[in-house]
Enzyme design. Structure first.
Site, PDB file in Angstrom:
ATOM      1  N   HIS A   1       0.829  -1.218   0.000  1.00 20.30           N
ATOM      2  CA  HIS A   1       0.000   0.000   0.000  1.00 20.30           C
ATOM      3  C   HIS A   1       0.863   1.268   0.000  1.00 20.30           C
ATOM      4  O   HIS A   1       0.328   2.361  -0.149  1.00 20.30           O
ATOM      5  CB  HIS A   1      -1.050  -0.019   1.118  1.00 20.30           C
ATOM      6  CG  HIS A   1      -0.562   0.371   2.483  1.00 20.30           C
ATOM      7  ND1 HIS A   1      -0.199  -0.552   3.434  1.00 20.30           N
ATOM      8  CD2 HIS A   1      -0.408   1.585   3.055  1.00 20.30           C
ATOM      9  CE1 HIS A   1       0.166   0.093   4.531  1.00 20.30           C
ATOM     10  NE2 HIS A   1       0.048   1.389   4.335  1.00 20.30           N
TER      11      HIS A   1
ATOM     12  N   ASP B   1       0.257  -7.560   1.738  1.00 19.53           N
ATOM     13  CA  ASP B   1       0.686  -6.147   1.717  1.00 19.53           C
ATOM     14  C   ASP B   1       2.214  -6.086   1.753  1.00 19.53           C
ATOM     15  O   ASP B   1       2.821  -5.755   2.763  1.00 19.53           O
ATOM     16  CB  ASP B   1       0.068  -5.427   2.932  1.00 19.53           C
ATOM     17  CG  ASP B   1       0.166  -3.917   2.821  1.00 19.53           C
ATOM     18  OD1 ASP B   1       0.539  -3.422   1.743  1.00 19.53           O
ATOM     19  OD2 ASP B   1      -0.140  -3.242   3.827  1.00 19.53           O
TER      20      ASP B   1
ATOM     21  N   SER C   1       4.031   2.824   8.009  1.00 18.53           N
ATOM     22  CA  SER C   1       3.762   1.722   7.087  1.00 18.53           C
ATOM     23  C   SER C   1       4.995   1.346   6.291  1.00 18.53           C
ATOM     24  O   SER C   1       5.757   2.212   5.878  1.00 18.53           O
ATOM     25  CB  SER C   1       2.659   2.099   6.107  1.00 18.53           C
ATOM     26  OG  SER C   1       1.431   1.837   6.704  1.00 18.53           O
TER      27      SER C   1
HETATM   28  N1  ARG Z   1      -1.528   2.013   7.278  1.00 18.59           N
HETATM   29  C1  ARG Z   1      -0.692   2.870   8.061  1.00 18.59           C
HETATM   30  C2  ARG Z   1       0.262   3.632   7.152  1.00 18.59           C
HETATM   31  O1  ARG Z   1      -0.005   3.718   5.985  1.00 18.59           O
HETATM   32  C3  ARG Z   1       0.031   2.125   9.137  1.00 18.59           C
HETATM   33  C4  ARG Z   1      -0.888   1.733  10.202  1.00 18.59           C
HETATM   34  C5  ARG Z   1      -0.266   0.988  11.282  1.00 18.59           C
HETATM   35  N2  ARG Z   1      -1.170   1.101  12.376  1.00 18.59           N
HETATM   36  C6  ARG Z   1      -1.002   0.592  13.574  1.00 18.59           C
HETATM   37  N3  ARG Z   1      -1.877   0.864  14.473  1.00 18.59           N
HETATM   38  N4  ARG Z   1       0.040  -0.141  13.837  1.00 18.59           N
HETATM   39  O2  ARG Z   1       1.177   4.290   7.573  1.00 18.59           O
END
Ligand code: ARG
Length: 358
Positions: free
Chosen positions: A70, A118, A213
């Site tokens: 992503h 992912d 992420s």
């Molecule tokens: N999807 C998020 C990003 O794009 C990361 C989320 C991780 N969340 C968590 N609570 N560990 O940066």
């Protein structure tokens, strides 16, 4: 008057504590500049690196970074990878390298809530000189429940403040949680797939967050740090019962090695032999000059062999090209070995059998 001063100092202390708590990953600490040399930031090149950074990754080969799918934007022309930099705004430190190609996992499903597979591999335009991080081998089972792991990143330090991206690399330690606990009704209620893993505390408090992420979740082993997860998703950040969810690297080990290793980087295949003298067993294999070490595999012997499955195969790394074991009564094994260099592995050796003789 005295009581007033007391109350004021107590308030100040409380405020200070609050802001201390919100100046890290979510409740982590600033990393030592030299601790995570394989950490990379992925950024849009039109901005300063602090404003442009939107995801992280890890260097797993001089020319390859692993990150979350992503994070893999389609237009690679305005992206750059920043390596060897601890403080994002220190633009004169580390290396900035453009991207040649991105390989998203073919099963990545683009689901914004809980994306499957992912994982993406980024090929750099030129090799980096930073050290690489080893990724967990499928059968090593480094992602066992309760192992203590560390996650790093430059992401939000306060979930309510979108501008709280950290200039300095942050880290926090978290236990790995079983998928069973993570899928409980009060947690993710079945949304966590087998190819994902969870880490965090039931009471919440510390976690990765938006902007982290793609960053690595790592465990420390006898042969150094190894990556077990990729920051992927979570319900808010650091909330009780809502653990951070990571792509389970060991599920994608062959996807990684098949894409990043050229034929010349793959070590020769060792030939293995087993010597048994009563209960003393020596397994020996060829010394492969170009290898950093060997991954040793064992599974309970079964006839027919089809009963050897993921659950009963185990592996661990070895530096030497032999191992001595003492057998218990009537315990029989299959054994095999692979030579590795960085994250590139040879094919499996011939299969050895250790059969108890009486
Ligand atoms: N999807 C998020 C990003 O794009 C990361 C989320 C991780 N969340 C968590 N609570 N560990 O940066």
């Amino acid at each position: 008057m005295k009581t007033y001063i007391y109350i004021i100092t107590i308030c100040l202390l409380l405020i200070q504590n609050q802001s201390l708590a919100s100046t890290r990953i979510i409740n982590g600490s600033i990393a030592k500049p030299t601790d995570w040399p394989w950490a990379v930031s992925i950024a849009i090149s039109d901005f300063s690196t602090l404003q442009g950074a939107f995801c992280a990754g890890s260097l797993i080969h001089p020319s390859w970074v692993v990150t979350a799918a992503h994070c893999a934007k389609n237009n690679i022309n305005n992206l750059q990878v920043i390596l060897g930099r601890h403080t994002l705004s220190n633009e004169n430190t580390g290396e900035t390298i453009k991207i040649k190609k991105i390989i998203k996992h073919p099963e990545y499903d683009n689901n914004p809530g809980n994306p499957l597979a992912d994982i993406a591999l980024i090929q750099l335009e030129k090799p980096s000189s930073q050290p690489i991080l080893r990724v967990a081998e499928t059968y090593n089972k480094l992602d066992n429940n309760n192992s203590l792991a560390t996650v790093i990143g430059w992401g939000l330090t306060d979930v309510k403040d979108k501008s709280s991206i950290s200039n300095k690399l942050q880290q926090t330690s978290l236990p790995i949680i079983s998928n069973e606990i993570c899928n409980a009704p009060e947690s993710y209620d079945g949304d966590v797939a087998d190819s994902m893993l969870c880490a965090g505390l039931a009471e919440g408090g510390t976690d990765a967050c938006v902007g982290d992420s793609g960053a690595p979740l790592m465990v420390n082993t006898a042969i150094g740090w190894q990556q077990v997860g990729i920051v992927s998703w979570g319900e808010s950040c650091a909330k009780p019962n809502f653990y951070g969810v990571y792509t389970k690297i060991s599920s994608f080990h062959s996807f990684i090695t098949q894409n990043i290793c050229t034929a010349e980087e793959i070590p020769a295949i060792p030939m293995l032999s087993v010597k048994i003298k009563q209960e003393n067993v020596t397994v020996h294999w060829d010394n492969i000059a170009e290898a950093d070490g060997y991954q040793f595999y064992y599974a309970p012997y079964s006839e027919p062999m089809t009963e050897v499955t993921f659950n009963n195969i185990n592996s661990f790394p070895l530096k030497d090209n032999n191992i001595n074991v003492t057998l218990d009564n009537n315990v029989n094994f299959y054994v095999a070995v692979r030579a590795y260099k960085g994250n590139c592995y040879s094919n499996y050796s011939n299969l050895g059998t250790i059969l108890w003789e009486n």
